[in-house]
Motif scaffolding. Structure first.
Motif, short mmCIF file in Angstrom:
data_model
loop_
_atom_site.label_atom_id
_atom_site.label_comp_id
_atom_site.label_asym_id
_atom_site.label_seq_id
_atom_site.Cartn_x
_atom_site.Cartn_y
_atom_site.Cartn_z
N THR A 186 -7.02 1.48 -9.73
CA THR A 186 -6.38 0.72 -8.73
C THR A 186 -4.90 0.95 -8.34
O THR A 186 -4.17 1.05 -9.44
N PRO A 187 -4.33 1.06 -7.08
CA PRO A 187 -2.93 1.59 -6.92
C PRO A 187 -2.07 0.26 -7.22
O PRO A 187 -2.30 -0.77 -6.80
N GLY A 188 -1.02 0.77 -7.78
CA GLY A 188 0.27 -0.17 -7.97
C GLY A 188 1.46 0.43 -7.70
O GLY A 188 1.42 1.41 -7.39
N ALA A 189 2.55 -0.62 -7.85
CA ALA A 189 3.64 0.03 -7.53
C ALA A 189 4.87 -0.52 -8.39
O ALA A 189 4.54 -1.65 -8.81
N SER A 190 6.13 -0.29 -8.34
CA SER A 190 7.20 -0.72 -8.82
C SER A 190 7.90 -1.55 -7.70
O SER A 190 7.33 -1.58 -6.53
N ARG A 191 8.76 -2.31 -8.29
CA ARG A 191 9.55 -3.20 -7.29
C ARG A 191 10.03 -2.41 -6.19
O ARG A 191 10.24 -2.93 -5.08
N VAL A 192 10.76 -1.39 -6.57
CA VAL A 192 11.72 -0.60 -5.60
C VAL A 192 10.64 -0.34 -4.34
O VAL A 192 11.12 -0.20 -3.19
N LEU A 193 9.53 0.21 -4.46
CA LEU A 193 8.67 0.62 -3.74
C LEU A 193 8.16 -0.49 -2.63
O LEU A 193 8.12 -0.33 -1.50
N GLY A 235 5.98 -9.70 -10.49
CA GLY A 235 4.63 -9.33 -9.68
C GLY A 235 3.19 -9.78 -10.20
O GLY A 235 3.06 -10.84 -10.72
N SER A 236 2.37 -8.79 -10.97
CA SER A 236 1.02 -8.77 -11.55
C SER A 236 1.42 -8.50 -12.88
O SER A 236 1.82 -7.37 -13.29
N VAL A 237 0.83 -9.23 -13.94
CA VAL A 237 0.89 -8.86 -15.18
C VAL A 237 -0.47 -8.14 -15.51
O VAL A 237 -1.55 -8.80 -15.31
N LEU A 238 -0.57 -6.87 -16.19
CA LEU A 238 -1.59 -6.37 -16.41
C LEU A 238 -2.42 -6.52 -17.65
O LEU A 238 -1.76 -6.59 -18.74
N THR A 239 -3.75 -6.48 -17.74
CA THR A 239 -4.37 -6.43 -18.95
C THR A 239 -5.42 -4.89 -19.04
O THR A 239 -6.47 -4.99 -19.47
N ALA A 240 -4.85 -3.89 -18.24
CA ALA A 240 -5.71 -2.85 -18.01
C ALA A 240 -5.87 -2.06 -19.39
O ALA A 240 -5.10 -2.08 -20.17
N THR A 241 -7.13 -1.29 -19.32
CA THR A 241 -7.32 -0.47 -20.49
C THR A 241 -6.34 0.68 -20.33
O THR A 241 -5.88 1.21 -21.52
N CYS A 242 -6.09 1.24 -19.27
CA CYS A 242 -5.22 2.46 -19.27
C CYS A 242 -4.22 2.19 -17.95
O CYS A 242 -4.61 1.66 -16.89
N TYR A 243 -3.09 2.44 -18.06
CA TYR A 243 -2.06 2.42 -16.96
C TYR A 243 -1.18 3.80 -16.95
O TYR A 243 -0.92 4.29 -17.92
N LEU A 244 -1.45 4.22 -15.74
CA LEU A 244 -0.74 5.86 -15.28
C LEU A 244 0.23 5.36 -14.49
O LEU A 244 0.33 4.95 -13.52
N ALA A 245 1.75 5.61 -14.93
CA ALA A 245 3.03 5.42 -14.34
C ALA A 245 3.73 6.73 -13.78
O ALA A 245 3.76 7.63 -14.62
N LEU A 246 3.48 6.84 -12.57
CA LEU A 246 4.18 8.05 -11.73
C LEU A 246 5.71 7.89 -11.45
O LEU A 246 5.74 7.13 -10.32
N GLY A 247 6.48 8.10 -11.83
CA GLY A 247 7.68 8.41 -11.48
C GLY A 247 8.61 6.86 -11.66
O GLY A 247 9.34 6.27 -10.76
N VAL A 248 8.10 5.86 -12.53
CA VAL A 248 8.47 4.73 -12.96
C VAL A 248 9.47 4.57 -14.11
O VAL A 248 9.15 5.50 -15.12
N ALA A 249 10.60 4.37 -13.67
CA ALA A 249 11.75 4.61 -14.93
C ALA A 249 11.34 3.40 -15.82
O ALA A 249 11.67 3.83 -17.08
#
Length: 395
Positions: free
Chosen positions: A303-310, A326-340
């Motif tokens: 499922t695609p997500g994003a930071s507040r900047v985008l 935004g949304s508080v996650l309970t995901a098993t895996c979270y992949l953050a690309l370019g998120v500070a």
């Protein structure tokens, strides 16, 4: 009686090391040469003797000091301590969900609650269908295999549980308060006639409690024989590993399932809400190619997500924002690309079990939060991941 009075200046001159620019003294060898004093201890040598061999990071066994420390440390590293309970006074059984043969965080908390109820004299038995690894490490003394079914058949599983319940006669039987676990617990209560204490919110060895009357009061009671446990009630077991010995069960007579055809249809990850998504890939300010990011999310089935900047820039919809605002996650895996990793964003991923971060800044807050970090530009990582996924599917 008199004794020769020692001259400290003469002793110091005798310990002086020659041929040095500055005066230096060998204080450690004075006792070995028969001089006064005792050998000077070397704390670095003693500390090095406590180091556990074979560990990726430096780890030290501080319980063993003095003579024989090295042998004791090596023995502890090669043969880890495993607790064996040969003749328990009673059993506390656990039925984890374990979707796909993998324990969830809620399942691990279930074993922590079972260890609290078992205490020092009881044993914890895991009732599972299929092979699940690492049950002894999370607190299981016994492992009993239930009859497994290929399709969704809760009535068959409940009948197998009723047979195991009669054979083992546990003092307590715990289920997770989930759609599957709660359904099985209520089916078993109906088959056995045992009263069920559902959705436990507080648990100790002597009492349990739950919300009642629209959560206006707390209902307290002694631990029941059948209970379902809510999420985050008890911490997972973190003590020494248990034996996890196999416990045979009698063969149960299983009738034909009432449900003849049932299939679990996965939801479309692109339209799944972030709050219930199991795998989320998120783009931050370091992602400039949004189309490549969308292709990666589709290839991963995430499922695609994003930071507040985008989201503020209009590059991603507001519904995809991850974080406290935004949304508080309970995901098993979270992949953050370019998120500070702003504080609000980290609050949104606090409930994720596994976090993978891709960032060029080694000291970014998201890198510190991640269990696995890739220090690289996300623009280079995304096409590499897409190519690897396509190659794997082609083979």
């Amino acid at each position: 009686m008199t004794r020769v009075r020692r001259d400290p200046r003469a002793d110091r001159r005798a310990a002086q090391i020659a041929s040095l620019d500055r005066p230096r003294f060998d204080l450690a060898g004075r006792a070995a040469d028969g001089g006064p004093g005792r050998p000077r201890r070397n704390p670095r040598t003693e500390f090095a003797a406590l180091r556990v061999t074979g560990a990726a990071r430096p780890r030290f066994d501080r319980q063993h000091r003095g003579e024989g420390a090295v042998a004791q440390v090596v023995s502890a590293a090669s043969t880890p301590n495993v607790i064996v309970v040969d003749a328990p006074a009673f059993l506390v059984a656990v039925v984890p969900d374990a979707p796909g043969g993998r324990l969830t965080q809620h399942d691990r908390q279930l074993f922590g609650a079972a260890r609290t109820l078992a205490g020092a004299h009881g044993a914890v038995a895991a009732l599972v269908a299929g092979e699940i690894e690492g049950l002894g490490a999370i607190g299981a003394d016994r492992v009993a295999a239930l009859a497994s079914t290929q399709n969704y058949a809760p009535d068959v599983t409940a009948a197998a549980l009723a047979s195991a319940f009669a054979a083992l006669s546990p003092r307590h039987l715990l289920f997770p308060e989930t759609p599957d676990g709660g359904d099985l617990a209520r089916r078993l209560a109906l088959l056995t006639g045992e009263p069920l204490f559902p959705d436990v919110e507080q648990l100790s060895a002597t009492s349990v409690s739950r919300a009642a009357r629209g959560k206006r009061v707390a209902q307290r009671a002694a631990p029941a024989r059948l209970m379902t446990l809510g999420a985050d009630v008890v911490a997972p077991y973190s003590g020494p590993a248990r034996e996890g010995r196999s416990e045979p069960l009698p063969t149960a007579e299983v009738s034909a399932p009432a449900i003849t055809d049932a299939r679990r249809i996965p939801a479309d990850p692109a339209t799944t809400p972030l709050t219930v998504a199991d795998f989320v890939v998120s783009a931050g300010n370091g992602v400039t190619d949004i189309e490549a990011f969308r292709r990666l999310a589709e290839a991963l089935g995430a499922t695609p997500g994003a930071s507040r900047v985008l989201c503020d820039a209009g590059l991603m919809p507001r519904a995809s924002q991850v974080g406290a605002s935004g949304s508080v996650l309970t995901a098993t895996c979270y992949l953050a690309l370019g998120v500070a990793g702003a504080p609000q964003h980290l609050q949104g991923v606090a409930g994720c079990e596994h976090v993978v971060a891709v960032n060029t800044d080694l000291h970014a807050a998201m890198i510190e939060r991640a269990g696995l970090a890739i220090v690289q530009d996300a623009q280079l990582v995304m096409p590499a991941l897409i190519a690897a996924l396509e190659s794997e599917r082609a083979s």
